[in-house]
Motif scaffolding. Structure first.
Motif, PDB file in Angstrom:
ATOM      1  N   LEU A 160       0.829  -1.208   0.000  1.00 11.99           N
ATOM      2  CA  LEU A 160       0.000   0.000   0.000  1.00 11.99           C
ATOM      3  C   LEU A 160       0.864   1.258   0.000  1.00 11.99           C
ATOM      4  CD1 LEU A 160      -2.775  -1.054   2.559  1.00 11.99           C
ATOM      5  CD2 LEU A 160      -2.942  -0.962   0.060  1.00 11.99           C
ATOM      6  N   ALA A 161       1.976   1.214   0.767  1.00 13.46           N
ATOM      7  CA  ALA A 161       2.864   2.385   0.806  1.00 13.46           C
ATOM      8  C   ALA A 161       3.515   2.626  -0.548  1.00 13.46           C
ATOM      9  CB  ALA A 161       3.938   2.181   1.883  1.00 13.46           C
ATOM     10  N   ILE A 162       3.928   1.531  -1.215  1.00 14.49           N
ATOM     11  CA  ILE A 162       4.561   1.670  -2.531  1.00 14.49           C
ATOM     12  C   ILE A 162       3.561   2.198  -3.552  1.00 14.49           C
ATOM     13  CG2 ILE A 162       5.578   0.363  -4.433  1.00 14.49           C
ATOM     14  CD1 ILE A 162       6.852  -1.438  -2.268  1.00 14.49           C
ATOM     15  N   LEU A 163       2.353   1.621  -3.531  1.00 15.17           N
ATOM     16  CA  LEU A 163       1.330   2.086  -4.478  1.00 15.17           C
ATOM     17  C   LEU A 163       0.983   3.550  -4.225  1.00 15.17           C
ATOM     18  CD1 LEU A 163      -1.053  -1.019  -4.536  1.00 15.17           C
ATOM     19  CD2 LEU A 163       0.546  -0.291  -6.313  1.00 15.17           C
ATOM     20  N   TYR A 164       0.903   3.918  -2.955  1.00 19.67           N
ATOM     21  CA  TYR A 164       0.602   5.316  -2.635  1.00 19.67           C
ATOM     22  C   TYR A 164       1.752   6.217  -3.064  1.00 19.67           C
ATOM     23  CZ  TYR A 164      -0.346   9.512   0.108  1.00 19.67           C
ATOM     24  OH  TYR A 164      -0.561  10.802   0.496  1.00 19.67           O
ATOM     25  N   GLY A 165       3.002   5.750  -2.850  1.00 21.89           N
ATOM     26  CA  GLY A 165       4.153   6.559  -3.235  1.00 21.89           C
ATOM     27  C   GLY A 165       4.301   6.724  -4.740  1.00 21.89           C
ATOM     28  N   LEU A 166       3.823   5.725  -5.500  1.00 23.99           N
ATOM     29  CA  LEU A 166       3.962   5.789  -6.957  1.00 23.99           C
ATOM     30  C   LEU A 166       2.751   6.423  -7.643  1.00 23.99           C
ATOM     31  CD1 LEU A 166       5.590   2.304  -7.706  1.00 23.99           C
ATOM     32  CD2 LEU A 166       6.702   4.540  -7.595  1.00 23.99           C
ATOM     33  N   LEU A 167       1.753   6.813  -6.866  1.00 22.20           N
ATOM     34  CA  LEU A 167       0.575   7.450  -7.477  1.00 22.20           C
ATOM     35  C   LEU A 167       0.929   8.683  -8.306  1.00 22.20           C
ATOM     36  CD1 LEU A 167      -2.244   7.204  -4.756  1.00 22.20           C
ATOM     37  CD2 LEU A 167      -2.133   6.072  -6.989  1.00 22.20           C
ATOM     38  N   PRO A 168       1.857   9.531  -7.866  1.00 30.12           N
ATOM     39  CA  PRO A 168       2.217  10.676  -8.717  1.00 30.12           C
ATOM     40  C   PRO A 168       2.753  10.280 -10.080  1.00 30.12           C
ATOM     41  CG  PRO A 168       2.970  11.038  -6.470  1.00 30.12           C
ATOM     42  CD  PRO A 168       2.492   9.623  -6.533  1.00 30.12           C
ATOM     43  N   LEU A 169       3.480   9.171 -10.160  1.00 31.14           N
ATOM     44  CA  LEU A 169       3.961   8.701 -11.465  1.00 31.14           C
ATOM     45  C   LEU A 169       2.789   8.295 -12.358  1.00 31.14           C
ATOM     46  CD1 LEU A 169       7.119   6.569 -10.597  1.00 31.14           C
ATOM     47  CD2 LEU A 169       7.024   8.839 -11.627  1.00 31.14           C
ATOM     48  N   ASP A 170       1.795   7.653 -11.756  1.00 33.93           N
ATOM     49  CA  ASP A 170       0.616   7.277 -12.539  1.00 33.93           C
ATOM     50  C   ASP A 170      -0.133   8.524 -12.999  1.00 33.93           C
ATOM     51  OD1 ASP A 170      -1.127   5.083 -13.494  1.00 33.93           O
ATOM     52  OD2 ASP A 170      -2.602   6.008 -12.169  1.00 33.93           O
ATOM     53  N   ALA A 171      -0.190   9.537 -12.128  1.00 31.67           N
ATOM     54  CA  ALA A 171      -0.833  10.795 -12.527  1.00 31.67           C
ATOM     55  C   ALA A 171      -0.063  11.460 -13.663  1.00 31.67           C
ATOM     56  CB  ALA A 171      -0.920  11.741 -11.321  1.00 31.67           C
ATOM     57  N   ALA A 172       1.274  11.393 -13.609  1.00 28.64           N
ATOM     58  CA  ALA A 172       2.081  11.955 -14.696  1.00 28.64           C
ATOM     59  C   ALA A 172       1.858  11.179 -15.995  1.00 28.64           C
ATOM     60  CB  ALA A 172       3.554  11.935 -14.315  1.00 28.64           C
ATOM     61  N   ARG A 173       1.723   9.844 -15.888  1.00 29.06           N
ATOM     62  CA  ARG A 173       1.456   9.046 -17.090  1.00 29.06           C
ATOM     63  C   ARG A 173       0.114   9.410 -17.717  1.00 29.06           C
ATOM     64  NH1 ARG A 173      -1.670   5.067 -18.440  1.00 29.06           N
ATOM     65  NH2 ARG A 173      -2.528   4.948 -16.335  1.00 29.06           N
ATOM     66  N   LYS A 174      -0.918   9.589 -16.878  1.00 29.38           N
ATOM     67  CA  LYS A 174      -2.231   9.954 -17.404  1.00 29.38           C
ATOM     68  C   LYS A 174      -2.197  11.344 -18.030  1.00 29.38           C
ATOM     69  CE  LYS A 174      -4.858   7.085 -14.175  1.00 29.38           C
ATOM     70  NZ  LYS A 174      -5.835   7.063 -13.052  1.00 29.38           N
ATOM     71  N   ALA A 175      -1.448  12.269 -17.393  1.00 32.75           N
ATOM     72  CA  ALA A 175      -1.339  13.610 -17.963  1.00 32.75           C
ATOM     73  C   ALA A 175      -0.632  13.571 -19.307  1.00 32.75           C
ATOM     74  CB  ALA A 175      -0.592  14.526 -16.991  1.00 32.75           C
ATOM     75  N   LEU A 176       0.416  12.769 -19.411  1.00 36.25           N
ATOM     76  CA  LEU A 176       1.131  12.639 -20.679  1.00 36.25           C
ATOM     77  C   LEU A 176       0.256  11.972 -21.732  1.00 36.25           C
ATOM     78  CD1 LEU A 176       3.764  13.057 -22.197  1.00 36.25           C
ATOM     79  CD2 LEU A 176       4.543  10.844 -21.342  1.00 36.25           C
ATOM     80  N   GLU A 177      -0.578  11.024 -21.293  1.00 38.98           N
ATOM     81  CA  GLU A 177      -1.489  10.364 -22.235  1.00 38.98           C
ATOM     82  C   GLU A 177      -2.505  11.358 -22.787  1.00 38.98           C
ATOM     83  OE1 GLU A 177      -2.835   7.491 -24.619  1.00 38.98           O
ATOM     84  OE2 GLU A 177      -1.074   7.416 -23.312  1.00 38.98           O
ATOM     85  N   LYS A 178      -2.960  12.290 -21.962  1.00 33.84           N
ATOM     86  CA  LYS A 178      -3.878  13.321 -22.445  1.00 33.84           C
ATOM     87  C   LYS A 178      -3.194  14.196 -23.495  1.00 33.84           C
ATOM     88  CE  LYS A 178      -6.880  13.761 -18.395  1.00 33.84           C
ATOM     89  NZ  LYS A 178      -7.380  14.684 -17.336  1.00 33.84           N
ATOM     90  N   VAL A 179      -1.912  14.491 -23.283  1.00 33.55           N
ATOM     91  CA  VAL A 179      -1.167  15.277 -24.275  1.00 33.55           C
ATOM     92  C   VAL A 179      -1.055  14.498 -25.570  1.00 33.55           C
ATOM     93  CG1 VAL A 179       1.065  16.317 -24.795  1.00 33.55           C
ATOM     94  CG2 VAL A 179       0.088  16.568 -22.520  1.00 33.55           C
ATOM     95  N   ARG A 180      -0.766  13.210 -25.466  1.00 35.76           N
ATOM     96  CA  ARG A 180      -0.599  12.408 -26.675  1.00 35.76           C
ATOM     97  C   ARG A 180      -1.914  12.252 -27.437  1.00 35.76           C
ATOM     98  NH1 ARG A 180       2.158   6.538 -26.373  1.00 35.76           N
ATOM     99  NH2 ARG A 180       0.370   6.169 -25.029  1.00 35.76           N
ATOM    100  N   ARG A 181      -3.037  12.256 -26.706  1.00 36.26           N
ATOM    101  CA  ARG A 181      -4.338  12.156 -27.376  1.00 36.26           C
ATOM    102  C   ARG A 181      -4.881  13.524 -27.762  1.00 36.26           C
ATOM    103  NH1 ARG A 181      -5.883   8.354 -23.076  1.00 36.26           N
ATOM    104  NH2 ARG A 181      -7.228   9.982 -22.228  1.00 36.26           N
ATOM    105  N   ALA A 182      -4.025  14.559 -27.610  1.00 36.95           N
ATOM    106  CA  ALA A 182      -4.392  15.929 -27.976  1.00 36.95           C
ATOM    107  C   ALA A 182      -5.554  16.447 -27.151  1.00 36.95           C
ATOM    108  CB  ALA A 182      -4.723  16.012 -29.465  1.00 36.95           C
ATOM    109  N   GLU A 183      -5.744  15.896 -25.944  1.00 34.89           N
ATOM    110  CA  GLU A 183      -6.761  16.408 -25.044  1.00 34.89           C
ATOM    111  C   GLU A 183      -6.211  17.509 -24.146  1.00 34.89           C
ATOM    112  OE1 GLU A 183      -8.242  13.060 -22.958  1.00 34.89           O
ATOM    113  OE2 GLU A 183      -9.046  12.071 -24.746  1.00 34.89           O
ATOM    114  N   ALA A 184      -4.901  17.676 -24.126  1.00 34.20           N
ATOM    115  CA  ALA A 184      -4.252  18.741 -23.363  1.00 34.20           C
ATOM    116  C   ALA A 184      -2.976  19.129 -24.095  1.00 34.20           C
ATOM    117  CB  ALA A 184      -3.944  18.279 -21.934  1.00 34.20           C
TER     118      ALA A 184
END
Length: 471
Positions: free
Chosen positions: A193-217
């Motif tokens: 749980l601690a590792i998953l919580y600590g890596l949540l920002p990386l997942d948020a960065a991946r989703k943000a980058l995915e929005k850029v790649r899909r031209a949504e941002a």
């Protein structure tokens, strides 16, 4: 270079944390068990020594020169038969008294090893393991004591059943292993749980980058922690630089097109004033030059923006618009469109998609008998691009098919050449298919011609799509 371990960062951290926790718990269990065994064996030895001296203090020589005494050791096992808990007193040398022993030993005895095999220590004690007559594995504490001033001595022995120690160690080890297993499982869950919580920002960065790649941002947006913020800033700077390069390339392409447009238009106008043979020659060459300049300008523009993560074109509205135009231009032909699913999107510029499909539609409408069929569906990764370091992306297969006469394999090779026209009776400069091939190649796609199931020509395009990862 061979990749070792899972590709997921979360899986790697969890795997390493689990492996380290398991190894640490095993080592801890072994060390604690070993320490407890040493402590239990030392305590057992001390117990036998204490019992031995209790026996010594309880025995003396009577008036009839016999060994007298009744040791009370406070342990019922010394009075129960075949338990492995015994005390024995044997006279030594010329002292010919009757030996004494606990009731638990009965008429049996315990073998005594030689002093050479098991010598006495500096306290004149020795401890050794042996088996009694009943098969019990026992530890014996032994010493020799002078009982009076005449030098009469006796050998004193006290034994204890080692099964008691082993059972105590097994009980402790079992409880220890259960406790460590529960602790390890709880630690694993908490660590996960601690590792998953600590890596949540990386997942948020991946989703943000995915929005850029899909031209949504247009930029990475989000509240990132201090460790990830420099990476997000660098990516945003790279996106801005990429956008500036694309805009500059487009501007240069537009300037070049504008500078060439007027000279080519002058040549075309002047060709009308020439005699017919020269007029047709100059006109055809100027038109060919105009088409080729436009083709190379398109290639330059595509090369400038090919690596952009912002290119995105919805397939359905573009194809429907092209089909409407073709129906108006060819009212006697039927045009059929099928897009599955309707949300298909391509990772390419809209005008490149329009030029590619538009050329194929014009050719199909020119040579078909009754109609043209256009399909667009998701497709697997092209051969040679699976795995390795190729970026993950989706692909779209588009097909334009007619029911015309079609082409033979050797004719297909000839038609793909720039400026070659197989039917001179039809209008055109012979550049359409080569332009389609060049644009498709610039996007690292696939363009193929074959005879379709309806007998006519089938043009198949495999173009990069927009990857839609699960959120």
């Amino acid at each position: 270079m061979t990749r070792i371990g899972p590709r997921s960062l979360t899986a790697r951290v969890l795997l390493l944390a689990t492996a380290w926790s398991a190894l640490a718990l095993v080592v801890i269990a072994i060390v604690i068990s070993a320490l407890y065994r040493q402590s239990a064996e030392r305590a057992f030895t001390d117990l036998l020594r204490a019992q031995l001296y209790n026996v010594i203090n309880s025995v003396s020589i009577g008036e009839d020169n016999a060994l007298v005494g009744n040791p009370q050791l406070g342990d019922l096992r010394f009075s129960q038969p075949e338990t492995g808990w015994y005390w024995i007193i044997e006279p030594l040398g010329t002292f010919a008294a009757t030996p004494l022993s606990s009731s638990s030993l009965g008429v049996s005895n315990i073998a005594v090893p030689s002093i050479l095999n098991v010598p006495f220590d500096n306290r004149y004690e020795r401890f050794y393991q042996t088996n009694d007559a009943f098969g019990n594995h026992v530890l014996v504490a032994e010493t020799e004591v002078v009982l009076d001033g005449e030098g009469r001595a006796a050998r004193f022995r006290v034994s204890g059943n080692l099964a008691v120690v082993e059972e105590d160690i097994r009980t402790f080890s079992r409880s220890l292993y259960i406790a460590l297993a529960v602790f390890g499982l709880g630690s694993l869950i908490v660590n996960g749980l601690a590792i998953l919580y600590g890596l949540l920002p990386l997942d948020a960065a991946r989703k943000a980058l995915e929005k850029v790649r899909r031209a949504e941002a247009e930029r990475l947006e989000g509240d990132f922690p201090r460790e990830i913020m420099p990476l997000a800033n660098d990516i945003n700077a790279l996106i801005d630089s990429n956008r500036r390069i694309v805009e500059r390339a487009r501007m240069q392409v537009g300037n070049l097109a504008h500078s060439l447009k007027t000279p080519i238009a002058v040549l075309l106008n002047e060709s009308r004033t020439l005699d017919r043979p020269q007029s047709e020659l100059v006109k055809s060459q100027a038109e060919a030059m105009q088409a080729q300049v436009q083709s190379y300008l398109n290639r330059a523009r595509i090369a400038a923006q090919r690596e952009s993560v912002l290119a995105r074109t919805e397939a359905e509205p573009v194809l429907e618009r092209l089909i409407r135009v073709m129906r108006r231009l060819n009212p006697d032909k039927n045009f059929h469109l099928s897009i599955q699913p309707s949300s298909l999107a391509l990772a390419m510029e809209q005008q490149d998609m329009e030029e590619t499909v538009g050329n194929l539609l014009e050719n199909a409408a020119r040579f078909c008998k009754t109609g043209v069929w256009v399909t667009a569906v998701p497709a697997p990764q092209p051969p040679g691009m699976e795995g390795g370091d190729q970026p993950r992306r989706s692909w779209v297969e588009m097909a334009v098919e007619d029911d015309g006469p079609g082409l033979e394999p050797d004719q297909i090779k000839e038609a793909m050449k720039r400026g070659r026209r197989l039917d001179e009776s039809k209008p055109g400069a012979g550049l359409g298919l080569s332009i389609v091939r060049e644009i498709t190649g610039e996007y690292q796609g696939v363009f193929e011609l074959s005879r379709g199931p309806r007998g006519g020509l089938k043009a198949r395009l495999l173009l990069p799509g927009v990857t839609k990862d699960a959120a």
